[in-house]
Design a protein around this motif. Structure first.
Motif, PDB file in Angstrom:
ATOM      1  N   GLN A 190       0.864  -1.174   0.000  1.00 44.51           N
ATOM      2  CA  GLN A 190       0.000   0.000   0.000  1.00 44.51           C
ATOM      3  C   GLN A 190       0.904   1.229   0.000  1.00 44.51           C
ATOM      4  O   GLN A 190       2.071   1.153   0.360  1.00 44.51           O
ATOM      5  CB  GLN A 190      -0.929   0.025   1.216  1.00 44.51           C
ATOM      6  N   ASP A 191       0.366   2.356  -0.430  1.00 48.79           N
ATOM      7  CA  ASP A 191       1.134   3.597  -0.348  1.00 48.79           C
ATOM      8  C   ASP A 191       1.433   3.902   1.114  1.00 48.79           C
ATOM      9  O   ASP A 191       0.558   3.743   1.989  1.00 48.79           O
ATOM     10  CB  ASP A 191       0.348   4.768  -0.939  1.00 48.79           C
ATOM     11  N   LEU A 192       2.641   4.361   1.387  1.00 52.93           N
ATOM     12  CA  LEU A 192       2.977   4.745   2.753  1.00 52.93           C
ATOM     13  C   LEU A 192       2.569   6.191   2.990  1.00 52.93           C
ATOM     14  O   LEU A 192       2.895   7.086   2.219  1.00 52.93           O
ATOM     15  CB  LEU A 192       4.476   4.569   3.006  1.00 52.93           C
ATOM     16  N   THR A 193       1.845   6.397   4.067  1.00 52.73           N
ATOM     17  CA  THR A 193       1.404   7.724   4.500  1.00 52.73           C
ATOM     18  C   THR A 193       1.817   7.887   5.951  1.00 52.73           C
ATOM     19  O   THR A 193       2.353   6.967   6.577  1.00 52.73           O
ATOM     20  CB  THR A 193      -0.121   7.843   4.386  1.00 52.73           C
ATOM     21  N   ASP A 194       1.537   9.061   6.523  1.00 53.83           N
ATOM     22  CA  ASP A 194       1.817   9.241   7.955  1.00 53.83           C
ATOM     23  C   ASP A 194       1.025   8.244   8.787  1.00 53.83           C
ATOM     24  O   ASP A 194       1.494   7.782   9.834  1.00 53.83           O
ATOM     25  CB  ASP A 194       1.471  10.672   8.380  1.00 53.83           C
ATOM     26  N   GLU A 195      -0.178   7.882   8.323  1.00 57.03           N
ATOM     27  CA  GLU A 195      -1.007   6.933   9.071  1.00 57.03           C
ATOM     28  C   GLU A 195      -0.481   5.510   8.951  1.00 57.03           C
ATOM     29  O   GLU A 195      -0.423   4.771   9.934  1.00 57.03           O
ATOM     30  CB  GLU A 195      -2.458   7.005   8.590  1.00 57.03           C
ATOM     31  N   TYR A 196      -0.118   5.100   7.733  1.00 62.75           N
ATOM     32  CA  TYR A 196       0.394   3.741   7.543  1.00 62.75           C
ATOM     33  C   TYR A 196       1.816   3.579   8.078  1.00 62.75           C
ATOM     34  O   TYR A 196       2.247   2.479   8.378  1.00 62.75           O
ATOM     35  CB  TYR A 196       0.366   3.359   6.062  1.00 62.75           C
ATOM     36  N   GLY A 197       2.553   4.672   8.182  1.00 60.06           N
ATOM     37  CA  GLY A 197       3.906   4.611   8.724  1.00 60.06           C
ATOM     38  C   GLY A 197       4.948   4.592   7.636  1.00 60.06           C
ATOM     39  O   GLY A 197       5.205   3.539   7.037  1.00 60.06           O
ATOM     40  N   PRO A 198       5.583   5.730   7.341  1.00 62.81           N
ATOM     41  CA  PRO A 198       6.585   5.787   6.278  1.00 62.81           C
ATOM     42  C   PRO A 198       7.888   5.117   6.679  1.00 62.81           C
ATOM     43  O   PRO A 198       8.116   4.805   7.852  1.00 62.81           O
ATOM     44  CB  PRO A 198       6.779   7.299   6.077  1.00 62.81           C
ATOM     45  N   LEU A 199       8.728   4.908   5.690  1.00 63.35           N
ATOM     46  CA  LEU A 199      10.086   4.425   5.925  1.00 63.35           C
ATOM     47  C   LEU A 199      10.980   5.622   6.190  1.00 63.35           C
ATOM     48  O   LEU A 199      10.879   6.650   5.514  1.00 63.35           O
ATOM     49  CB  LEU A 199      10.586   3.650   4.695  1.00 63.35           C
TER      50      LEU A 199
END
Length: 280
Positions: free
Chosen positions: A139-148
């Motif tokens: 999935q795309d990484l966002t602030d919610e999903y947790g970036p690398l």
């Protein structure tokens, strides 16, 4: 007016950036169909396992070879891995994981580290890694999903992070909001971190971790599915695929080559010879 096409970096340009920064991002390596296949594989493994709350699966090329082998043998990623480490690329482990969502109070919590087979850099000179990671997200990484998060250049910096700071963002970090299907290719000496998932959904991740063929591998390559892959590769004289699973028939000669030419000159010759030897 015709739109300008996006110019992707050449492998040489990527290699220069990798030596400087410790990572490079390959965009859109995997399409939606393959990402969907990886997700389905994750849930099948979870549903069929003893513990349905298992979130981390290793040995996945043995468990699901049809779905996972394309991630291990992707020619673009393997070409770059051989440019970085030479034609000594072995699969250390293939991990498919899901990270459940946690409470919002954990947002931006980190876990800084260098990867397996790394060492404390003694100088600021570039050193070819013993292992590399080809990381992708479903999935795309966002602030919610947790970036690398990465600290560029830390693979050649004799610096660390105090224990009390390892769970916090770092002043020198670069936050990578990579897209689903991108591959982040990292030097094992790069200091990096994921970020806690607070999206309310699963954060899917997989890691194709390669090391040098004379090192031990973490995954068990002795199972019937992987051994069938090795046997089929041997029948077509495909040294690169055999090598991935611990069968490096070229290792003794190449590890005792005399070393009177540069590594990179020899790597190019050996890699070309391996490709030319494949039948069919």
């Amino acid at each position: 007016m015709e739109q300008m096409k996006t110019q992707h970096p050449t492998l040489e340009e990527r290699y220069a950036a990798f030596k400087r920064d410790g990572y490079t991002v390959f965009e859109s390596v995997y399409d939606d169909e393959m990402l969907r296949s990886f997700k389905e594989t994750f849930h099948r493994l979870q549903d069929n396992g003893i513990d349905r709350q298992q979130w981390w699966f290793a040995n996945t090329c043995e468990l699901a070879p049809k779905q996972m082998l394309p991630a291990v043998t992707n020619p673009l990623i393997l070409d770059f891995a051989e440019k970085v480490m030479g034609p000594f690329v072995q699969l250390d482990n293939l991990t498919l994981a899901g990270f459940p969502s946690v409470s919002l109070e954990n947002r931006n919590k980190t876990g800084w580290h260098r990867d397996r087979w790394a060492n404390w850099p003694l100088t600021e000179d570039y050193t070819s890694p013993l292992s590399v990671n080809a990381i992708s997200y479903l999935q795309d990484l966002t602030d919610e999903y947790g970036p690398l998060r990465v600290i560029p250049g830390s693979h050649r910096m004799p610096v660390g992070i105090p224990a009390e700071e390892r769970g916090k963002p770092h002043p020198d970090e670069l936050v990578l909001y990579v897209k689903a299907g991108d591959v982040v290719f990292t030097h094992n000496g790069l200091i990096h971190s994921g970020t806690q998932n607070t999206s309310g959904k699963i954060r899917y991740f997989y890691s194709v971790y390669y090391n040098k063929t004379w090192l031990k591998h973490t995954d068990n390559h002795g199972g019937p599915n992987v051994q069938r892959i090795v046997s089929e590769a041997r029948s077509r004289n495909d040294h690169r695929t055999m090598r991935l699973f611990g069968a490096d028939e070229q290792l003794q000669a190449r590890a005792n080559s005399g070393f009177l030419d540069t590594d990179e000159e020899m790597w190019v010759k050996w890699a070309a010879a391996d490709k030319a030897a494949v039948k069919g």
